[in-house]
Design an enzyme around this catalytic site. Structure first.
Site, PDB file in Angstrom:
ATOM      1  N   THR A  31      -5.090  -1.032   2.477  1.00  0.00           N
ATOM      2  CA  THR A  31      -4.726  -1.109   0.979  1.00  0.00           C
ATOM      3  C   THR A  31      -3.900  -1.907   0.560  1.00  0.00           C
ATOM      4  OG1 THR A  31      -3.234   0.770   1.529  1.00  0.00           O
ATOM      5  CG2 THR A  31      -5.313   1.601   0.765  1.00  0.00           C
ATOM      6  N   CYS A  32      -2.783  -2.374   1.491  1.00  0.00           N
ATOM      7  CA  CYS A  32      -1.876  -3.535   1.091  1.00  0.00           C
ATOM      8  C   CYS A  32      -2.449  -4.597   0.632  1.00  0.00           C
ATOM      9  CB  CYS A  32      -1.015  -3.614   2.256  1.00  0.00           C
ATOM     10  SG  CYS A  32      -0.043  -2.037   2.591  1.00  0.00           S
ATOM     11  N   PHE A  33      -3.816  -5.077   1.308  1.00  0.00           N
ATOM     12  CA  PHE A  33      -4.344  -6.179   1.051  1.00  0.00           C
ATOM     13  C   PHE A  33      -5.875  -6.034   0.345  1.00  0.00           C
ATOM     14  CE2 PHE A  33      -1.807  -6.435   4.865  1.00  0.00           C
ATOM     15  CZ  PHE A  33      -0.888  -7.528   4.468  1.00  0.00           C
ATOM     16  N   GLY A  39       0.782  -1.209  -0.086  1.00  0.00           N
ATOM     17  CA  GLY A  39      -0.010  -0.054  -0.101  1.00  0.00           C
ATOM     18  C   GLY A  39       0.837   1.292  -0.012  1.00  0.00           C
TER      19      GLY A  39
END
Length: 406
Positions: free
Chosen positions: A373-375, A99
Site C-alpha cells: 500500500t505504501c507504493f 501505508g
C-alpha cells in the site's frame, strides 16, 4: 519597480489538482527543511537525531496513545508537527513508507468520529458529522483532533470524514451564516427560507415564534436559548424576521459550538499555519483535499496503471483483471482501492493520480493477491482462469486488513 509574477497570488486560474500538487511540494520542502535543521542541531549538541514526527501506538489503545503523544509534542516542541509523520503499531512489523500512516488515519477517524465517543454527533438528515455542543471532553481533546486533520493534509492523506461544507469555511476563517444551513440542515433551511419569503402572513399568529429557541442535546433533553436579551418576550414579526433568521443561524453554526470549534481550529492551524492552504484553496476545495474526489472512474485508473515483472497491458491475466474490476459493484471497487492503496478515497484530480502498479507475483497458484500500500502496488499471480482470478481477488479484498496488505 518590477514585480515578480506568482501563480499563488492568482490561484483562481489553477485547477484543484494543480493546487494540490503545489501544496504537496510545499509540504515536502518544509519536511525536508525540518529534517535538515534537526540533523544539524543534534549533531552540534551531541543529541540523538529525531528527524521525523514518530507516533508509536497500540491498536487496542489507538485514540489514547495517539492523543497523549500528540499532546506531549505540542507542549514540548510544536515545530515537530511540521516533520514528516512516521507511524509504528507496537508489536507489529512494517516500516512506514506511507501505508502504515494511511491505516493509522483510517482507524483513528473511524473511532474518534464515532458518535459513541461523544465528541461528534451524526446528523441523520444529511449523514454528516457535527460538533457535540454538550460534549464532556475538554478543549484540549478538540485541539488534538484539529491537529490530526491538519497532519492528514500536511502528509497528503485523504480521510473518510463527512463534515458539512460550513466546517471548511470556518476553518478558513469565514463565519457560518444562513446560506450554510442549506447543506447543514436542509429541512430547517427550507422552513426559515419560507418564513423570509412569506410577506403576507401575520407572523405572530401563524408562526407563534419568539427570539427564544428550543433544541435537544444528545441525551434528548430539551434546552432553551435566548437569541437576544429578553428574547422569550420578543415575538418574530415581518419587521424583525430577518434578524431572527440571522441570529438563529449564527447560534447554531457558531455560538453553540464556539468552544469546541475554536479548539479544533487552533489544532488545525498549528499544523497548517505556514502552508499556502488558505492562499490557494476555496472552502469547497479544502473539502475535496480532505475527503477526496467523488469521481470514481476506473477507466482512468486503468489508463494510468503501470505493469511490472513481466506483465503488460496485453497479458491475458491483466485483461481478465480489468474486465472483472469494471464489472464489480462500487462497494467492491472501493475495497480493491483500499486493498491496493490503503484508502478507498479518490484523490483530487481523479484515480489517474494514483499511479497504480500491477506486478507479477509468480505463476498460477492458490495464493491470494497481496499489495504494497505504501507504493500502490498490487502483487498478482498469473492465474490460469478468469474465474479463479475473480474468486481469489474478491476473497483478498474482502478479508485482508492491515498487513495482509504489505
Amino acid at each position: 519597480m518590477n514585480k515578480k509574477f506568482c501563480f499563488m497570488l492568482y490561484s483562481f486560474i489553477l485547477t484543484p489538482a494543480t493546487k494540490t500538487l503545489a501544496l504537496y511540494y510545499d509540504s515536502r520542502i518544509r519536511m525536508y527543511s525540518e529534517r535538515r535543521i534537526n540533523l544539524f542541531t543534534t549533531h552540534l549538541s551531541g543529541q540523538t537525531p529525531n528527524p521525523y514526527l514518530k507516533l508509536k501506538v497500540r491498536r487496542e489503545h489507538l485514540i489514547d496513545d495517539a492523543l497523549i503523544e500528540l499532546e506531549m509534542i505540542t507542549m514540548e516542541n510544536p515545530k515537530d508537527l511540521k516533520k514528516q509523520l512516521v507511524v509504528e503499531f507496537m508489536g507489529e512489523q512494517g516500516i512506514d513508507e506511507g501505508g502504515v500512516s494511511k491505516e493509522f488515519f483510517q482507524l483513528i477517524v473511524e473511532q474518534i468520529f464515532n458518535p459513541d465517543y461523544g465528541m461528534f454527533i451524526n446528523q441523520e438528515d444529511t449523514n454528516t458529522m457535527w460538533f457535540n455542543s454538550t460534549s464532556f471532553e475538554n478543549e484540549a481533546q478538540f485541539t488534538l483532533i484539529g491537529i490530526v486533520l491538519g497532519l492528514a493534509i500536511y502528509n497528503n492523506i485523504i480521510l473518510a470524514v463527512n463534515f458539512p461544507k460550513v466546517v471548511y469555511r470556518k476553518l478558513l476563517g469565514i463565519r457560518g451564516s444562513f446560506p450554510d444551513l442549506e447543506d447543514w440542515n436542509p429541512k430547517l433551511y427550507r422552513s426559515l427560507k419560507a418564513m423570509l419569503e412569506d410577506e403576507d402572513s401575520d407572523m405572530e399568529t401563524v408562526y407563534m415564534q419568539t427570539f427564544e429557541i428550543n433544541y435537544q442535546d444528545v441525551f434528548g433533553n430539551v434546552l432553551r436559548h435566548e437569541l437576544k436579551g429578553n428574547g422569550r418576550e420578543i415575538a418574530v414579526t415581518q419587521d424583525n424576521k430577518r434578524e431572527f433568521v440571522d441570529l438563529y443561524s449564527d447560534y447554531l453554526l457558531n455560538g453553540a459550538i464556539e468552544r469546541q470549534f475554536g479548539a479544533f481550529r487552533k489544532g488545525f492551524r498549528m499544523v497548517t499555519d505556514e502552508s499556502p492552504l488558505a492562499l490557494l484553496f476555496r472552502p469547497e476545495e479544502v473539502e475535496l483535499l480532505v475527503c477526496g474526489s467523488k469521481e470514481f472512474d476506473f477507466e482512468e485508473l486503468q489508463a494510468a496503471t503501470d505493469y511490472d515483472a513481466g506483465y503488460t497491458a496485453d497479458t491475458p491475466v491483466i485483461k481478465n483483471f480489468w474486465e472483472i474490476v469494471h464489472a464489480l459493484p462500487v462497494e467492491n471497487q472501493r475495497q480493491l482501492l483500499e486493498f491496493t492503496t490503503g484508502s478507498d478515497r479518490v484523490p483530487v484530480g481523479g484515480l489517474s493520480r494514483l499511479k497504480m502498479v500491477i506486478s507479477r507475483n509468480g505463476p498460477d497458484s492458490d495464493r491470494l493477491p497481496t499489495s504494497h500500500t505504501c507504493f500502490n502496488v498490487l502483487l498478482l499471480p498469473e492465474y490460469n482462469t478468469k474465474e479463479k482470478l475473480k474468486r481469489l481477488l474478491l476473497k483478498a479484498i474482502s478479508y485482508c486488513k492491515g498487513f495482509g496488505m504489505l
